[in-house]
Design a protein around this motif. Structure first.
Motif, PDB file in Angstrom:
ATOM      1  N   GLU A 186       1.697   2.354  13.058  1.00 53.73           N
ATOM      2  CA  GLU A 186       1.490   0.919  12.807  1.00 53.73           C
ATOM      3  C   GLU A 186       2.073   0.449  11.474  1.00 53.73           C
ATOM      4  O   GLU A 186       1.872  -0.690  11.086  1.00 53.73           O
ATOM      5  CB  GLU A 186      -0.008   0.599  12.867  1.00 53.73           C
ATOM      6  N   HIS A 187       2.764   1.323  10.770  1.00 53.15           N
ATOM      7  CA  HIS A 187       3.407   0.988   9.488  1.00 53.15           C
ATOM      8  C   HIS A 187       2.417   0.332   8.525  1.00 53.15           C
ATOM      9  O   HIS A 187       2.679  -0.714   7.952  1.00 53.15           O
ATOM     10  CB  HIS A 187       4.622   0.083   9.714  1.00 53.15           C
ATOM     11  N   ARG A 188       1.273   0.984   8.341  1.00 57.19           N
ATOM     12  CA  ARG A 188       0.235   0.439   7.466  1.00 57.19           C
ATOM     13  C   ARG A 188       0.489   0.716   5.993  1.00 57.19           C
ATOM     14  O   ARG A 188      -0.288   0.301   5.138  1.00 57.19           O
ATOM     15  CB  ARG A 188      -1.131   1.011   7.852  1.00 57.19           C
ATOM     16  N   CYS A 189       1.557   1.451   5.694  1.00 52.23           N
ATOM     17  CA  CYS A 189       1.891   1.784   4.305  1.00 52.23           C
ATOM     18  C   CYS A 189       3.368   1.505   4.077  1.00 52.23           C
ATOM     19  O   CYS A 189       4.177   1.590   4.994  1.00 52.23           O
ATOM     20  CB  CYS A 189       1.631   3.263   4.026  1.00 52.23           C
ATOM     21  N   ASP A 190       3.696   1.217   2.823  1.00 55.21           N
ATOM     22  CA  ASP A 190       5.103   1.000   2.466  1.00 55.21           C
ATOM     23  C   ASP A 190       5.800   2.283   2.062  1.00 55.21           C
ATOM     24  O   ASP A 190       7.027   2.331   2.014  1.00 55.21           O
ATOM     25  CB  ASP A 190       5.210  -0.008   1.315  1.00 55.21           C
TER      26      ASP A 190
ATOM     27  N   ILE B 163      -3.300   1.965  -3.710  1.00 55.57           N
ATOM     28  CA  ILE B 163      -3.069   3.347  -3.301  1.00 55.57           C
ATOM     29  C   ILE B 163      -4.258   3.795  -2.454  1.00 55.57           C
ATOM     30  O   ILE B 163      -5.401   3.462  -2.764  1.00 55.57           O
ATOM     31  CB  ILE B 163      -2.856   4.256  -4.532  1.00 55.57           C
ATOM     32  N   ILE B 164      -3.959   4.476  -1.370  1.00 57.79           N
ATOM     33  CA  ILE B 164      -5.011   5.056  -0.543  1.00 57.79           C
ATOM     34  C   ILE B 164      -4.745   6.550  -0.435  1.00 57.79           C
ATOM     35  O   ILE B 164      -3.606   6.993  -0.539  1.00 57.79           O
ATOM     36  CB  ILE B 164      -5.103   4.408   0.854  1.00 57.79           C
ATOM     37  N   SER B 165      -5.797   7.291  -0.241  1.00 54.12           N
ATOM     38  CA  SER B 165      -5.679   8.743  -0.141  1.00 54.12           C
ATOM     39  C   SER B 165      -6.052   9.176   1.272  1.00 54.12           C
ATOM     40  O   SER B 165      -7.076   8.745   1.809  1.00 54.12           O
ATOM     41  CB  SER B 165      -6.606   9.404  -1.158  1.00 54.12           C
ATOM     42  N   ILE B 166      -5.208  10.009   1.850  1.00 55.93           N
ATOM     43  CA  ILE B 166      -5.418  10.488   3.209  1.00 55.93           C
ATOM     44  C   ILE B 166      -5.358  12.015   3.202  1.00 55.93           C
ATOM     45  O   ILE B 166      -4.436  12.592   2.636  1.00 55.93           O
ATOM     46  CB  ILE B 166      -4.342   9.931   4.159  1.00 55.93           C
ATOM     47  N   SER B 167      -6.349  12.641   3.833  1.00 55.08           N
ATOM     48  CA  SER B 167      -6.352  14.101   3.988  1.00 55.08           C
ATOM     49  C   SER B 167      -6.120  14.417   5.458  1.00 55.08           C
ATOM     50  O   SER B 167      -6.809  13.876   6.322  1.00 55.08           O
ATOM     51  CB  SER B 167      -7.690  14.688   3.541  1.00 55.08           C
ATOM     52  N   LEU B 168      -5.159  15.271   5.718  1.00 59.61           N
ATOM     53  CA  LEU B 168      -4.803  15.601   7.094  1.00 59.61           C
ATOM     54  C   LEU B 168      -5.194  17.027   7.456  1.00 59.61           C
ATOM     55  O   LEU B 168      -5.087  17.934   6.636  1.00 59.61           O
ATOM     56  CB  LEU B 168      -3.295  15.439   7.315  1.00 59.61           C
ATOM     57  N   THR B 169      -5.586  17.205   8.707  1.00 56.59           N
ATOM     58  CA  THR B 169      -5.854  18.544   9.225  1.00 56.59           C
ATOM     59  C   THR B 169      -4.524  19.186   9.608  1.00 56.59           C
ATOM     60  O   THR B 169      -3.488  18.513   9.685  1.00 56.59           O
ATOM     61  CB  THR B 169      -6.754  18.476  10.477  1.00 56.59           C
TER      62      THR B 169
ATOM     63  N   GLU C 241      -2.343   3.566 -11.806  1.00 55.36           N
ATOM     64  CA  GLU C 241      -2.226   2.542 -12.848  1.00 55.36           C
ATOM     65  C   GLU C 241      -0.855   1.871 -12.796  1.00 55.36           C
ATOM     66  O   GLU C 241      -0.750   0.657 -12.933  1.00 55.36           O
ATOM     67  CB  GLU C 241      -2.464   3.153 -14.237  1.00 55.36           C
ATOM     68  N   GLU C 242       0.178   2.666 -12.602  1.00 59.57           N
ATOM     69  CA  GLU C 242       1.536   2.126 -12.513  1.00 59.57           C
ATOM     70  C   GLU C 242       1.679   1.226 -11.286  1.00 59.57           C
ATOM     71  O   GLU C 242       2.295   0.161 -11.357  1.00 59.57           O
ATOM     72  CB  GLU C 242       2.509   3.301 -12.396  1.00 59.57           C
ATOM     73  N   LEU C 243       1.113   1.653 -10.168  1.00 60.81           N
ATOM     74  CA  LEU C 243       1.187   0.846  -8.940  1.00 60.81           C
ATOM     75  C   LEU C 243       0.435  -0.476  -9.103  1.00 60.81           C
ATOM     76  O   LEU C 243       0.899  -1.515  -8.626  1.00 60.81           O
ATOM     77  CB  LEU C 243       0.640   1.626  -7.744  1.00 60.81           C
ATOM     78  N   LYS C 244      -0.712  -0.439  -9.773  1.00 59.44           N
ATOM     79  CA  LYS C 244      -1.477  -1.672 -10.020  1.00 59.44           C
ATOM     80  C   LYS C 244      -0.644  -2.679 -10.786  1.00 59.44           C
ATOM     81  O   LYS C 244      -0.703  -3.879 -10.521  1.00 59.44           O
ATOM     82  CB  LYS C 244      -2.753  -1.372 -10.803  1.00 59.44           C
TER      83      LYS C 244
ATOM     84  N   ILE D  86       0.852  -1.194   0.000  1.00 53.41           N
ATOM     85  CA  ILE D  86       0.000   0.000   0.000  1.00 53.41           C
ATOM     86  C   ILE D  86       0.882   1.236   0.000  1.00 53.41           C
ATOM     87  O   ILE D  86       1.808   1.350   0.785  1.00 53.41           O
ATOM     88  CB  ILE D  86      -0.924   0.028   1.232  1.00 53.41           C
ATOM     89  N   ILE D  87       0.572   2.159  -0.893  1.00 53.18           N
ATOM     90  CA  ILE D  87       1.212   3.474  -0.924  1.00 53.18           C
ATOM     91  C   ILE D  87       0.124   4.485  -0.596  1.00 53.18           C
ATOM     92  O   ILE D  87      -0.961   4.450  -1.159  1.00 53.18           O
ATOM     93  CB  ILE D  87       1.808   3.782  -2.324  1.00 53.18           C
ATOM     94  N   ALA D  88       0.416   5.377   0.332  1.00 49.47           N
ATOM     95  CA  ALA D  88      -0.563   6.392   0.730  1.00 49.47           C
ATOM     96  C   ALA D  88      -0.216   7.724   0.084  1.00 49.47           C
ATOM     97  O   ALA D  88       0.953   8.116   0.050  1.00 49.47           O
ATOM     98  CB  ALA D  88      -0.591   6.544   2.247  1.00 49.47           C
ATOM     99  N   THR D  89      -1.225   8.388  -0.445  1.00 49.69           N
ATOM    100  CA  THR D  89      -1.045   9.774  -0.876  1.00 49.69           C
ATOM    101  C   THR D  89      -1.622  10.634   0.233  1.00 49.69           C
ATOM    102  O   THR D  89      -2.698  10.352   0.751  1.00 49.69           O
ATOM    103  CB  THR D  89      -1.759  10.071  -2.206  1.00 49.69           C
ATOM    104  N   ILE D  90      -0.885  11.640   0.602  1.00 45.84           N
ATOM    105  CA  ILE D  90      -1.317  12.519   1.692  1.00 45.84           C
ATOM    106  C   ILE D  90      -1.389  13.946   1.191  1.00 45.84           C
ATOM    107  O   ILE D  90      -0.471  14.438   0.541  1.00 45.84           O
ATOM    108  CB  ILE D  90      -0.348  12.437   2.888  1.00 45.84           C
ATOM    109  N   GLY D  91      -2.485  14.595   1.507  1.00 45.01           N
ATOM    110  CA  GLY D  91      -2.675  16.002   1.195  1.00 45.01           C
ATOM    111  C   GLY D  91      -3.306  16.693   2.392  1.00 45.01           C
ATOM    112  O   GLY D  91      -3.736  16.037   3.347  1.00 45.01           O
ATOM    113  N   LYS D  92      -3.368  17.986   2.318  1.00 46.80           N
ATOM    114  CA  LYS D  92      -3.982  18.751   3.404  1.00 46.80           C
ATOM    115  C   LYS D  92      -5.499  18.761   3.215  1.00 46.80           C
ATOM    116  O   LYS D  92      -5.999  18.950   2.113  1.00 46.80           O
ATOM    117  CB  LYS D  92      -3.458  20.181   3.412  1.00 46.80           C
TER     118      LYS D  92
END
Length: 190
Positions: A121-125, A100-106, A91-94, A64-70
């Motif tokens: 918890e190291h849920r992403c690589d 891929i998961i997307s995370i939005s942070l405050t 598509e490349e990751l597939k 799993i690769i996470a994308t993080i944005g605000k």
């Protein structure tokens, strides 16, 4: 829908050990070609799908690769750019069997990255950090944990963190220069 069999069930059906099937799945030596072929046929026949959690325990990889944005209350114009670009990344990751998961942070979450459970918890690589609103402190914290990181639409010049950025100024200069070279002093000329 067909039942998904476990390795244990397939091994029992075939009269081989789970470790023999595992060796075939992981392309390890010590298994005859004839046995490999039979096992691969059975895996197809019995609709075997590897258990991602079990594989993660063995390999220490989540795939799993996470994308993080605000996190934002209102949509901004650059979101379409990030969305289209991340579709290509996905598509490349597939192709490499990653998700891929997307995370939005405050703002608060970005200021306190050690409190984020998915990081602890190291849920992403690895992480793709999108946009210039990702704080350097947050980026450097992830880097200190030895996570692979790519900055997308941002860069930390004093580091060697890989980044993907648009060169707006250089692009504008080249476009203007080209228009002038072909005799278009005004954009209204046709």
């Amino acid at each position: 829908m067909a039942k998904n069999f476990t390795l244990k069930e397939i091994a029992s059906q075939m009269g081989v050990s789970i470790s023999t099937i595992s060796k075939v799945l992981n392309d390890k030596p010590g298994i005859s070609e004839k046995t490999k072929e039979k096992i691969l046929e059975a895996i197809k026949k019995y609709n075997y799908i590897p258990n991602a959690s079990a594989r993660s325990l063995v390999t220490s990889k989540t795939k799993i690769i996470a994308t993080i944005g605000k996190k934002r209350e209102h949509r901004i114009s650059s979101e379409d750019y990030y969305h289209r670009s991340l579709m290509a990344v996905e598509e490349e990751l597939k192709e490499r069997s990653y998700h891929i998961i997307s995370i939005s942070l405050t703002e608060d979450e970005m200021n306190n990255p050690a409190d984020l459970l998915f990081i602890r918890e190291h849920r992403c690589d690895g992480f793709i950090l999108r946009g210039p609103s990702i704080k350097p402190r947050f980026i450097l914290y992830l880097k200190s944990l030895n996570y692979p990181i790519i900055l997308f639409g941002n860069e930390l010049r004093e580091t060697e963190i890989d980044c993907v950025v648009c060169q707006d100024t250089k692009g504008s200069y080249k476009a203007t220069k080209h228009l002038l070279e072909i005799g278009r002093a005004s954009c209204r000329e046709r």
